[in-house]
Scaffold this motif. Structure first.
Motif, PDB file in Angstrom:
ATOM      1  N   GLY A   1     -27.383 -10.047 -14.256  1.00  0.00           N
ATOM      2  CA  GLY A   1     -25.879  -9.463 -15.035  1.00  0.00           C
ATOM      3  C   GLY A   1     -24.765  -9.840 -13.888  1.00  0.00           C
ATOM      4  O   GLY A   1     -23.908 -10.235 -14.814  1.00  0.00           O
TER       5      GLY A   1
ATOM      6  N   SER B   1     -21.995  -5.598  -7.518  1.00  0.00           N
ATOM      7  CA  SER B   1     -23.130  -5.634  -8.751  1.00  0.00           C
ATOM      8  C   SER B   1     -24.185  -4.800  -7.964  1.00  0.00           C
ATOM      9  O   SER B   1     -25.009  -5.405  -6.886  1.00  0.00           O
ATOM     10  CB  SER B   1     -23.663  -6.810  -9.285  1.00  0.00           C
TER      11      SER B   1
ATOM     12  N   THR C   1     -26.235  -0.422 -12.789  1.00  0.00           N
ATOM     13  CA  THR C   1     -26.910   0.746 -13.197  1.00  0.00           C
ATOM     14  C   THR C   1     -25.839   2.009 -12.410  1.00  0.00           C
ATOM     15  O   THR C   1     -26.296   2.358 -11.587  1.00  0.00           O
ATOM     16  CB  THR C   1     -28.330   0.750 -12.940  1.00  0.00           C
TER      17      THR C   1
ATOM     18  N   MET D   1     -23.584  -1.041 -16.873  1.00  0.00           N
ATOM     19  CA  MET D   1     -24.334  -1.830 -17.559  1.00  0.00           C
ATOM     20  C   MET D   1     -23.836  -1.717 -19.044  1.00  0.00           C
ATOM     21  O   MET D   1     -23.664  -0.492 -19.539  1.00  0.00           O
ATOM     22  CB  MET D   1     -25.759  -1.451 -17.389  1.00  0.00           C
ATOM     23  N   GLY D   2     -23.707  -2.838 -19.680  1.00  0.00           N
ATOM     24  CA  GLY D   2     -23.279  -2.765 -21.170  1.00  0.00           C
ATOM     25  C   GLY D   2     -21.921  -2.779 -21.245  1.00  0.00           C
ATOM     26  O   GLY D   2     -21.381  -2.797 -22.618  1.00  0.00           O
ATOM     27  N   THR D   3     -20.999  -2.831 -20.259  1.00  0.00           N
ATOM     28  CA  THR D   3     -19.620  -3.010 -20.398  1.00  0.00           C
ATOM     29  C   THR D   3     -19.444  -4.081 -21.302  1.00  0.00           C
ATOM     30  O   THR D   3     -19.884  -5.225 -20.467  1.00  0.00           O
ATOM     31  CB  THR D   3     -18.814  -2.722 -19.229  1.00  0.00           C
ATOM     32  N   ASP D   4     -18.305  -4.165 -22.104  1.00  0.00           N
ATOM     33  CA  ASP D   4     -18.131  -5.442 -22.753  1.00  0.00           C
ATOM     34  C   ASP D   4     -17.258  -6.397 -21.852  1.00  0.00           C
ATOM     35  O   ASP D   4     -16.629  -5.919 -20.955  1.00  0.00           O
ATOM     36  CB  ASP D   4     -17.097  -5.215 -23.875  1.00  0.00           C
TER      37      ASP D   4
END
Length: 142
Positions: free
Chosen positions: A20, A62, A94, A114-117
């Protein structure tokens, strides 16, 4: 005006997964930023020393291990100890929604679960890098 935004990224703690953060690094580089990636298993002390040496506009952590609040708090404290308290710290990984406020209370300027543009992260860094450039240099950093 900022000539080139510099971002220091690190994986503090014992977490051994860095896919990530490498994707985030790539997105930042594609946006024209300079990225210094310290790698896995970095201590708060090492992150603070690298921040002092590299003079980034933003420090990004991270964290996937679940210890995000305590690690962020320790990194922010170490940054203050070396005179880098004016450098915003962002935390990604996370992050449960209930911990966003706790991370900000611990000193994180931005939180990106997680998943943020990637565009949202780039935009946030660009905005805050400009704010930092407009402030005078602190005496602890001369």
């Amino acid at each position: 005006m900022v000539s080139r935004i510099r971002v220091l990224l690190a994986k503090p703690g014992l977490d051994g997964h860095d896919k990530g953060v490498k994707l985030v690094a790539r997105a930042l580089m594609e946006a024209g930023m300079e990225v210094v990636y310290l790698g896995l298993r970095q201590s708060p002390e090492l992150i603070a020393q690298a921040t002092l040496q590299e003079d980034p506009h933003v420090v990004g952590l991270s964290i996937l291990s679940g210890a995000h609040v305590s690690i962020a708090r320790k990194v922010v404290l170490k940054l203050k100890e070396v005179g880098c308290q004016d450098i915003p710290v962002i935390v990604g990984g996370t992050i449960p929604p209930r911990d966003v406020a706790r991370l900000k209370d611990a000193g994180a300027a931005g939180v990106f679960p997680m998943g943020t543009d990637f565009g949202e992260i780039v935009s946030w860094i660009e905005t805050h890098a400009l704010r930092r450039e407009s402030r005078p240099v602190s005496l602890g950093r001369i």
